[in-house]
Design a protein around this motif. Structure first.
Motif, PDB file in Angstrom:
ATOM      1  N   ASP A 286     -37.177 -13.733  -7.777  1.00 48.60           N
ATOM      2  CA  ASP A 286     -37.728 -12.637  -7.090  1.00 48.60           C
ATOM      3  C   ASP A 286     -37.207 -11.236  -7.850  1.00 48.60           C
ATOM      4  N   ASN A 287     -35.715 -11.281  -8.048  1.00 47.61           N
ATOM      5  CA  ASN A 287     -35.460 -10.038  -8.853  1.00 47.61           C
ATOM      6  C   ASN A 287     -35.861  -9.911 -10.315  1.00 47.61           C
ATOM      7  N   LEU A 288     -36.402 -10.852 -10.906  1.00 49.95           N
ATOM      8  CA  LEU A 288     -36.892 -10.573 -12.231  1.00 49.95           C
ATOM      9  C   LEU A 288     -38.374 -10.733 -12.213  1.00 49.95           C
TER      10      LEU A 288
ATOM     11  N   GLU B 202     -26.364 -15.317  -6.774  1.00 47.23           N
ATOM     12  CA  GLU B 202     -27.312 -15.435  -5.723  1.00 47.23           C
ATOM     13  C   GLU B 202     -28.428 -16.621  -6.198  1.00 47.23           C
ATOM     14  N   ILE B 203     -28.427 -16.860  -7.613  1.00 45.13           N
ATOM     15  CA  ILE B 203     -29.422 -17.820  -8.094  1.00 45.13           C
ATOM     16  C   ILE B 203     -28.683 -19.419  -7.674  1.00 45.13           C
ATOM     17  N   MET B 204     -27.349 -19.394  -7.294  1.00 40.31           N
ATOM     18  CA  MET B 204     -26.923 -20.663  -7.041  1.00 40.31           C
ATOM     19  C   MET B 204     -27.016 -20.799  -5.546  1.00 40.31           C
ATOM     20  N   ASN B 205     -28.304 -21.519  -5.199  1.00 37.14           N
ATOM     21  CA  ASN B 205     -28.625 -21.890  -3.927  1.00 37.14           C
ATOM     22  C   ASN B 205     -29.490 -22.846  -3.820  1.00 37.14           C
ATOM     23  N   LYS B 206     -29.518 -23.540  -2.469  1.00 34.73           N
ATOM     24  CA  LYS B 206     -29.981 -24.633  -2.108  1.00 34.73           C
ATOM     25  C   LYS B 206     -31.323 -24.815  -2.383  1.00 34.73           C
ATOM     26  N   ARG B 207     -32.072 -23.681  -2.315  1.00 31.53           N
ATOM     27  CA  ARG B 207     -33.826 -23.482  -2.554  1.00 31.53           C
ATOM     28  C   ARG B 207     -33.977 -23.652  -3.793  1.00 31.53           C
ATOM     29  N   LEU B 208     -33.156 -23.554  -5.049  1.00 32.33           N
ATOM     30  CA  LEU B 208     -33.225 -23.744  -6.358  1.00 32.33           C
ATOM     31  C   LEU B 208     -33.164 -25.266  -6.678  1.00 32.33           C
ATOM     32  N   VAL B 209     -31.973 -25.734  -5.921  1.00 30.45           N
ATOM     33  CA  VAL B 209     -31.613 -27.143  -6.292  1.00 30.45           C
ATOM     34  C   VAL B 209     -32.720 -28.034  -5.655  1.00 30.45           C
ATOM     35  N   ARG B 210     -33.332 -27.825  -4.344  1.00 32.49           N
ATOM     36  CA  ARG B 210     -34.264 -28.594  -3.965  1.00 32.49           C
ATOM     37  C   ARG B 210     -35.522 -28.538  -4.672  1.00 32.49           C
ATOM     38  N   TRP B 211     -35.779 -27.400  -5.295  1.00 35.35           N
ATOM     39  CA  TRP B 211     -37.152 -27.195  -6.141  1.00 35.35           C
ATOM     40  C   TRP B 211     -36.822 -28.114  -7.302  1.00 35.35           C
ATOM     41  N   ILE B 212     -35.557 -28.111  -8.000  1.00 33.55           N
ATOM     42  CA  ILE B 212     -35.367 -29.018  -9.184  1.00 33.55           C
ATOM     43  C   ILE B 212     -35.741 -30.610  -8.482  1.00 33.55           C
TER      44      ILE B 212
ATOM     45  N   ILE C   4     -20.530 -22.576 -14.297  1.00 31.96           N
ATOM     46  CA  ILE C   4     -20.495 -24.157 -14.278  1.00 31.96           C
ATOM     47  C   ILE C   4     -21.838 -24.632 -13.648  1.00 31.96           C
ATOM     48  N   PHE C   5     -22.338 -23.788 -12.712  1.00 32.60           N
ATOM     49  CA  PHE C   5     -23.641 -24.190 -12.124  1.00 32.60           C
ATOM     50  C   PHE C   5     -24.662 -24.137 -13.423  1.00 32.60           C
TER      51      PHE C   5
END
Length: 277
Positions: A19-21, A45-55, A80-81
């Motif tokens: 969203d920020n980009l 903020e990009i290190m979140n469960k929403r991104l991991v769930r999408w992956i 690291i993430f």
């Protein structure tokens, strides 16, 4: 033939939105590209469960997701993430991934304006001066007025980038703007140096006479110029130029023009690269 790249995971039917980009990605490779190209801007903020769930659900990379969930829960460093994603997908080599991780580490405690400045600085250090100047100008428009030190630094760095493109008069204005925001002796010396390079000797002498308050800085600049002049006299480039002139003096005009043309072409190519980048 070019190298064939095999995609990792599925092509998502629903994109992941940064969203920020204002960017949407549909594949693991697109995700890696965004993580690399925006390393100076993205934050924790990009290190979140929403991104991991999408992956997991959209890309079908359950193994990668299983390794990322613990990182999110433990709130490890963003480098690291991101590094875990990049290495799993394999879109970039290890050397590139290490550089990307270093960028994320260096920006861990920076605000968005400082991140943007670092992005522009990186472009300038890579010789992409035109792009860096555009980044600096855009950032200066958005920067809050209270960010005086950061504004002064950005203006100084813009001046350096302009000087690298031989736009010395424009560079002198950027340096002076920086000095007016936060007075600094080194910035004032840079301003005087840019003025010196943009003027003929007589005009510069007249200019210096009109700014007696800068006498100490002008003397320091002349000392530096003299030191650079001595270094130039002893440099390999000066010796190569002397050799070309010797060809001319000896009447070997074919070699003189050939060597001079080769040298000028090299300088033109360097300048074109600076402008186009």
């Amino acid at each position: 033939m070019g190298r064939v790249l095999l995609s990792t995971g599925e092509y998502a039917t629903t994109p992941y939105c940064f969203d920020n980009l204002g960017i949407r990605v549909y594949s693991a490779e697109e995700l890696c590209f965004v993580l690399k190209e925006n390393a100076f801007l993205l934050d924790v903020e990009i290190m979140n469960k929403r991104l991991v769930r999408w992956i997991d659900e959209m890309l079908g990379l359950s193994e990668l997701a299983a390794g990322l969930y613990p990182l999110v829960n433990r709130k490890v460093s963003l480098s690291i993430f991101v590094g875990t994603i990049l290495r799993y997908v394999g879109f970039y080599g290890e050397e590139t991934i290490v550089r990307i991780e270093e960028i994320y580490d260096s920006g861990a405690d920076l605000n968005i304006y400082e991140k943007c400045k670092n992005r522009a600085d990186h472009m300038a250090s890579a010789g992409r001066f035109a792009g860096a100047i555009m980044e600096y100008d855009g950032l200066l428009e958005k920067l809050p007025q209270e960010e005086k030190q950061l504004r002064a630094t950005i203006l100084h760095n813009k001046g350096v980038a302009l000087s690298s493109m031989f736009f010395f008069e424009e560079a002198s204005r950027a340096f002076m703007e920086s000095f007016e925001v936060v007075p600094d002796t080194e910035v004032l010396t840079a301003y005087l140096a840019a003025k010196r390079m943009s003027m003929g000797e007589g005009d510069y002498v007249a200019f210096v006479a009109g700014v007696p308050d800068y006498y100490a800085e002008t003397m320091e600049l002349e000392s530096k110029v003299e030191k650079l002049r001595r270094e130039w006299e002893e440099s390999d480039v000066k010796k190569q130029l002397a050799q070309r002139l010797q060809f001319k003096e000896e009447g070997d005009m074919a070699t003189y023009y050939e060597e001079t043309d080769k040298w000028v072409r090299g300088l033109k190519n360097q300048y074109r690269e600076m402008i186009l980048n």
